[in-house]
Design an enzyme around this catalytic site. Structure first.
Site, mmCIF file in Angstrom:
data_model
loop_
_atom_site.group_PDB
_atom_site.id
_atom_site.type_symbol
_atom_site.label_atom_id
_atom_site.label_comp_id
_atom_site.label_asym_id
_atom_site.label_seq_id
_atom_site.Cartn_x
_atom_site.Cartn_y
_atom_site.Cartn_z
ATOM 1 N N GLU A 1 0.872 -1.159 0.000
ATOM 2 C CA GLU A 1 0.000 0.000 0.000
ATOM 3 C C GLU A 1 0.917 1.219 0.000
ATOM 4 O OE1 GLU A 1 -2.940 1.508 3.181
ATOM 5 O OE2 GLU A 1 -2.928 -0.658 3.405
ATOM 6 N N ASP B 1 -5.618 9.300 10.011
ATOM 7 C CA ASP B 1 -4.309 8.782 10.401
ATOM 8 C C ASP B 1 -3.824 9.300 11.744
ATOM 9 O OD1 ASP B 1 -3.225 6.927 8.366
ATOM 10 O OD2 ASP B 1 -3.713 8.593 7.024
#
Lengths: 257, 394
Positions: A44, A55
């Site tokens: 990824e 995040d």
């Protein structure tokens, strides 16, 4: 069979995340090849965004480092093009929707398909907002990965039914980051998913050790490791590739033993 | 299917983890928004606790000095806690209570929304945690202390530009960490559906009152309504009941900072491009690579790179006009209103006042200009003193 789904065919899959341009764009290329060689089944690649709301600190800092080096989308596309000359490991981009919208959806998907990107993970694009990109994803054969959260509840069956490639199950509430303990009842959620689809399920958010990975693959088809890998890159300015290789190999060994 | 759009703007661009929470909010709001009991309670709080209706004051001195249109000031600065923010907060906290939530979280820029949330939390006995950019905690340290005094926890957000944008991101992250008992009290007409609609509805009391009050005093509609715009909550509140009155000009004043030709600006409509952030599609100030630009304004409450989706739509359809006003122009207006009317407005509101000063002299005497004074300027006095080279604390 979808190239992404294939990685789950004969083994439990290990998926590794890193942020493009975190060290430098050339080093990212080297790191991707190292991760591929040492046992990862899919990588990824994070496209940095200024405001990554899903995040935690580790990936946020990595994105900020990349942006401070003025990494542009075209630099990342060129890097992936080079990776593709040397490796055919499935690659997916992880980013937020704004950089795509700004670049132009069609132009973005076209470019992805030209350089050999297989899929896309966009945390701020829930199912309800996928219509605007779906036709381009189909046209250029880019798999949009479906995310399912511990809070998805009655949404699980709807989400799972339309999923392609694999299902990214978010192990915990909150944002990405290393966690000591995963408390979500994985087997219950996965059997819920299994009722409606055979698409493989990989679990991410919080996983960092071989021990955790082993526990998770008792129920799931794969694990996704992000922050822990990014942390290794951040903390080892020298010997980055070596440390990364050791870490990936250790997790993979743990998963296959 | 995408929901809650204003033309192409709005939507719900949020992580899957929050989708059920936002759906729960939508269901609850749809249940309560037309509920007689809920509205009665809300109106009671607005009137008895917040001190509404706020005055529509004829600014005679300013009108005579400027020599044109009649200027009326909508005095949201007279509300409890000193700004329009309390309107929306009382509505959302009441909704939170009905939903059985026991803890509220909120972002704040200048601190006015944070103070309002901390205040209403004290009233309702809710746990309250406020996220504020570290830069803003320094610019508005008095408000930080006010929030703590009211029993709230205040976190200084150290990510990114350390201002409102990052405070919102951090509040969204906190919400995704803890959902069950927590209600996110969003302060501006921004965010994922249904927030822009909820905030607008709770703030629309401003234009409802303006219309009634002006009718009583002048028996007519204003020629224009002017309000400052960051995310745009006081502006959408001041505009909403006039949207269908096509002869009423709606003017939003955004923060140009040091000028729209500099990098130190927060003028989203003038400089921004279509983007997606904080759950909504709208206009955002961005770099040439689709990153959100750092923005700047002297006023912390307007220091945001985006604008609410309904404003983006009113701009697209040309129903409203958005004008950039610089720091220096806003300071000029701040001093003008203080000296002329004895009313010290918030720096945010001063952006709107400046535009009124500019256009009033060109208008006919029988025309009426309504300016929304979204908040009072006490919080800005120390900063203005510093700007002039005076240390107000000595």
């Amino acid at each position: 069979m979808n190239k992404i789904t294939e990685i789950f065919k004969n083994n439990k899959a290990l998926i590794i995340y890193l942020t493009a341009g975190d060290s430098s764009i050339d080093k990212t290329e080297e790191q991707i090849l190292t991760i591929a060689k040492n046992g990862a089944d899919l990588i990824e690649i994070g496209i940095p965004f200024s405001d990554p709301v899903a995040d935690g600190k580790i990936i946020r800092d990595a994105m900020a480092r990349a942006l401070s080096k003025n990494i542009k989308l075209d630099d990342i596309f060129n890097m992936v093009k080079n990776v593709r000359k040397k490796s055919d490991i499935p690659l997916v981009f992880m980013t937020y929707l704004n950089p795509l919208l700004f670049y132009g959806y069609e132009r973005f998907f076209k470019r992805c398909s030209e350089i050999g990107i297989n899929g896309l993970i966009i945390p701020d694009m829930p199912l309800e907002e996928q219509d605007e990109v779906k036709s381009f994803a189909d046209e250029y054969n880019i798999t949009i990965i479906t995310l399912i959260a511990p809070t998805s509840k009655e949404r699980i069956s709807v989400l799972a039914r339309q999923a392609k490639g694999f299902i990214y199950f978010i192990s915990s509430l909150g944002v990405t980051g290393v966690r000591n303990k995963i408390t979500t009842n994985l087997s219950a959620v996965i059997s819920e998913i299994r009722k409606v689809t055979d698409i493989p399920v990989a679990v991410g958010f919080g996983i960092s050790t071989a021990e955790q990975a082993c526990e998770i693959i008792k129920y799931a088809d794969g694990v996704i490791i992000g922050s822990a890998a990014v942390k290794i890159i951040a903390e080892n300015k020298k010997n980055t590739v070596l440390k990364l290789a050791e870490y990936i190999a250790e997790i993979k060994r743990g998963m296959t033993s | 299917m995408s929901k809650g759009k204003f033309g192409i703007h709005g939507g719900q661009y949020i992580p899957e983890t929050l989708m059920n929470a936002i759906n729960e909010l939508e269901t609850a709001y749809n249940n309560f928004k037309n509920d007689e009991h809920f509205n009665k309670e809300f109106t009671f709080l607005l009137n008895e606790y917040a001190g509404r209706p706020s005055r529509l004051y004829y600014a005679k001195n300013a009108t005579e000095k400027l020599g044109g249109a009649k200027i009326y000031l909508k005095r949201e600065d007279l509300n409890h806690t000193g700004s329009h923010k309390i309107n929306n907060v009382l509505g959302q906290i009441l909704l939170a209570k009905k939903m059985g939530k026991t803890r509220v979280i909120a972002e704040t820029g200048a601190g006015q929304h944070g103070v309002a949330v901390a205040t209403a939390s004290a009233l309702f006995g809710m746990k309250c945690e406020i996220f504020m950019g570290e830069e803003d905690t320094k610019r508005q340290s008095l408000n930080v202390f006010r929030m703590r005094l009211l029993g709230a926890k205040v976190y200084a957000v150290k990510n990114g530009t350390k201002t409102l944008k990052d405070a919102i991101s951090e509040t969204m992250r906190e919400w995704s960490r803890r959902i069950d008992d927590t209600f996110y009290v969003l302060g501006s007409a921004t965010g994922p559906y249904p927030y822009p609609q909820i905030v607008r509805d709770f703030q629309s009391v401003i234009s409802k009152e303006i219309k009634e009050q002006l009718f009583e005093k002048e028996s007519k509609l204003p020629s224009a309504v002017i309000a400052c715009v960051g995310g745009g909550s006081n502006a959408i509140g001041a505009f909403y009941n006039f949207i269908n009155d096509k002869d009423v000009k709606l003017i939003g004043c955004e923060a140009a900072g040091k000028g729209i030709d500099t990098l130190e600006t927060a003028a989203t409509i003038a400089k921004g491009k279509l983007g997606i952030l904080h759950g909504m599609k709208s206009y955002f100030c961005q770099t040439d690579d689709g990153q959100i630009s750092p923005v700047y304004s002297i006023s912390a409450g307007l220091d945001y790179p985006g604008i609410g989706p309904e404003h983006a739509y009113l701009h697209d359809t040309k129903r409203a006009q958005y004008i950039p006003v610089t720091d220096d122009e806003a300071i000029e207006a701040f001093e003008f209103l203080s000296k002329t009317e004895g009313i010290i407005p918030a720096m945010e509101s001063s952006h709107a006042i400046y535009h009124a000063m500019k256009i009033a002299p060109k208008m006919k005497k029988e025309e009426i200009l309504v300016v929304c004074i979204s908040g009072r300027g006490d919080k800005d006095v120390a900063m203005i003193a510093k700007h002039r080279g005076v240390n107000a604390n000595e």
